[in-house]
Scaffold this active site. Sequence first.
Site, PDB file in Angstrom:
ATOM      1  N   GLU A   1     -55.988  46.287 -42.748  1.00 19.14           N
ATOM      2  CA  GLU A   1     -56.112  45.784 -44.118  1.00 19.14           C
ATOM      3  C   GLU A   1     -57.285  46.421 -44.857  1.00 19.14           C
ATOM      4  O   GLU A   1     -57.292  46.511 -46.076  1.00 19.14           O
ATOM      5  CB  GLU A   1     -56.292  44.257 -44.109  1.00 19.14           C
ATOM      6  CG  GLU A   1     -55.002  43.516 -44.394  1.00 19.14           C
ATOM      7  CD  GLU A   1     -55.185  42.015 -44.586  1.00 19.14           C
ATOM      8  OE1 GLU A   1     -56.321  41.517 -44.612  1.00 19.14           O
ATOM      9  OE2 GLU A   1     -54.165  41.332 -44.698  1.00 19.14           O
TER      10      GLU A   1
ATOM     11  N   HIS B   1     -46.614  51.194 -18.353  1.00 15.44           N
ATOM     12  CA  HIS B   1     -45.236  51.248 -17.870  1.00 15.44           C
ATOM     13  C   HIS B   1     -44.232  51.160 -19.015  1.00 15.44           C
ATOM     14  O   HIS B   1     -43.041  50.968 -18.797  1.00 15.44           O
ATOM     15  CB  HIS B   1     -45.010  50.133 -16.847  1.00 15.44           C
ATOM     16  CG  HIS B   1     -45.873  50.304 -15.632  1.00 15.44           C
ATOM     17  ND1 HIS B   1     -45.400  50.790 -14.428  1.00 15.44           N
ATOM     18  CD2 HIS B   1     -47.211  50.107 -15.457  1.00 15.44           C
ATOM     19  CE1 HIS B   1     -46.400  50.866 -13.565  1.00 15.44           C
ATOM     20  NE2 HIS B   1     -47.516  50.456 -14.156  1.00 15.44           N
TER      21      HIS B   1
ATOM     22  N   LYS C   1     -44.979  39.028 -51.034  1.00 11.55           N
ATOM     23  CA  LYS C   1     -45.037  37.643 -51.519  1.00 11.55           C
ATOM     24  C   LYS C   1     -44.279  37.520 -52.834  1.00 11.55           C
ATOM     25  O   LYS C   1     -43.518  36.586 -53.043  1.00 11.55           O
ATOM     26  CB  LYS C   1     -46.494  37.213 -51.741  1.00 11.55           C
ATOM     27  CG  LYS C   1     -47.296  37.092 -50.472  1.00 11.55           C
ATOM     28  CD  LYS C   1     -48.695  36.577 -50.777  1.00 11.55           C
ATOM     29  CE  LYS C   1     -49.612  36.772 -49.596  1.00 11.55           C
ATOM     30  NZ  LYS C   1     -51.014  36.553 -49.918  1.00 11.55           N
TER      31      LYS C   1
HETATM   32  O1  PA5 Z   1     -57.872  39.058 -44.529  1.00  7.96           O
HETATM   33  C1  PA5 Z   1     -57.278  38.449 -45.396  1.00  7.96           C
HETATM   34  O2  PA5 Z   1     -57.760  38.272 -46.499  1.00  7.96           O
HETATM   35  C2  PA5 Z   1     -55.912  37.850 -45.131  1.00  7.96           C
HETATM   36  O3  PA5 Z   1     -55.442  38.174 -43.885  1.00  7.96           O
HETATM   37  C3  PA5 Z   1     -55.994  36.353 -45.242  1.00  7.96           C
HETATM   38  O4  PA5 Z   1     -56.920  35.870 -44.332  1.00  7.96           O
HETATM   39  C4  PA5 Z   1     -54.632  35.716 -44.997  1.00  7.96           C
HETATM   40  O5  PA5 Z   1     -53.700  36.225 -45.890  1.00  7.96           O
HETATM   41  C5  PA5 Z   1     -54.714  34.215 -45.157  1.00  7.96           C
HETATM   42  O6  PA5 Z   1     -55.177  33.874 -46.429  1.00  7.96           O
HETATM   43  P1  PA5 Z   1     -55.687  32.438 -46.746  1.00  7.96           P
HETATM   44  O7  PA5 Z   1     -56.875  32.171 -45.936  1.00  7.96           O
HETATM   45  O8  PA5 Z   1     -55.978  32.444 -48.209  1.00  7.96           O
HETATM   46  O9  PA5 Z   1     -54.581  31.465 -46.415  1.00  7.96           O
END
Ligand code: PA5
Length: 445
Positions: free
Chosen positions: A287, A308, A422
């Site tokens: 990310e 394996h 989303k």
């Molecule tokens: O790193 C990030 O920002 C995302 O992975 C969020 O943690 C994830 O989408 C969950 O978001 P939230 O904490 O708003 O539910």
Amino acid sequence: MISLNIEKTLGFISKENVFAYEAQVKAAQEALENGTGKGNDFLGWLHLPSSITKEHLADLKATAQVLRENCEAVVIAGIGGSYLGARAVIEALSNSFAWLQDKKSGPVILYAGHNIGEDYLYELTEYLKDKKFGVINISKSGTTTETALAFRLLKKQCEDQRGKEMAKKVIVAVTDAKKGAARVTADNEGYKSFIIPDNVGGRFSVLTPVGLLPIAVAGFDIEKLVAGAVAMEKACGKDVPFAENPAAIYAATRNELYKNGKKIEILVNFNPKLHYVSEWWKQLYGESEGKENKGIFPASVDFSTDLHSMGQWIQEGERTIYETVISVEKTQYSLQVPSDEANLDGLNFLAGKHVDEVNKMAELGTQLAHVDGGVPNMRIVIPALNEESLGGLLYFFEKACGISGYLLGVNPFNQPGVEAYKKNMFALLNKPGYEEESKAIQARL
Ligand code: PA5
């Protein structure tokens, strides 16, 4: 303290070129410290370890104790950065068969809100039917569909089974200070709640209540975890010389490998308990760096299991990969290979050896084979699977990620790309407010 060895990358890239990053790394470190780089409103993680107070830890531990005393099971509801860090530490420190043991030392830790699997959620709610259970609802935005959906089910079930008053005691929220549905619900219902600081993004939040509360509920020592991170914060500090700073060397080496066509980093472990550390790491780097059509693809394998399955590809497939091996120096327990008179399996040459000696030779043999096969290898050694080492390891990866993202030239602290699915999902589900998108997407089908 963890150590990093890049020697087995040096047949593929030169030490000189790695050290040529020194000035850029220094600039990246300064940009992080001074808040002058991209994404500078999300730098709260940088000095988080050293700024955590005793009072905060005591508050977390007291809440964890309430859950431990009143629950046979605790469900951690969260996704991505709101659950992977906790799971990484809990799975690394837990007995592999803890949940099967009759005599439990604390509540069974379960996870929800990280998928939309109907069968998964059905089976979870079925399992919880005769259990005194609690929930930690973790969501920074407070509106994440996966987590909100699971929490809706769990809240109702908890209230139905345990009554509203007890539910109030065993449901805890970890969310934004002011906004989001999780905050509103927590305030309306009177749940104990913890705040995720505005300036800490999900994947950098393991040392906030997001990670610390579940880890404490699971019975692990969050003071030691934080102490390990504090030590690493120092070891990776901006005034530590480049050659001695593991985060700097890791960030520089992976960028140099990337420049030389190594587009995939495989995080390798030889200990199944590290599986979720790899899952956490993949999110952190994926990310943070995968944007603007750039970024090393973070992958992971559990060896020797995956030797394996994936071993063939790694040994002889396209030469665009490198490996970073996490090696655990000492095991927690001791188990020797027994001698066998018949020796039908031919393993008497191992009799008397510790299982880990065999594992370590598998590790060394694999490293040599993969380097021979054209796969550069880095090696991170942690002394043992304990809270201190893990705290240090997590912070090391976070710091290196911040530096590495800046070396790559991206904003390591946003994730604009995760919105696309989303938007489509909401359009397909006819979410109010998505009328135009719904029409447009229907026309495409
Ligand atoms: O790193 C990030 O920002 C995302 O992975 C969020 O943690 C994830 O989408 C969950 O978001 P939230 O904490 O708003 O539910």
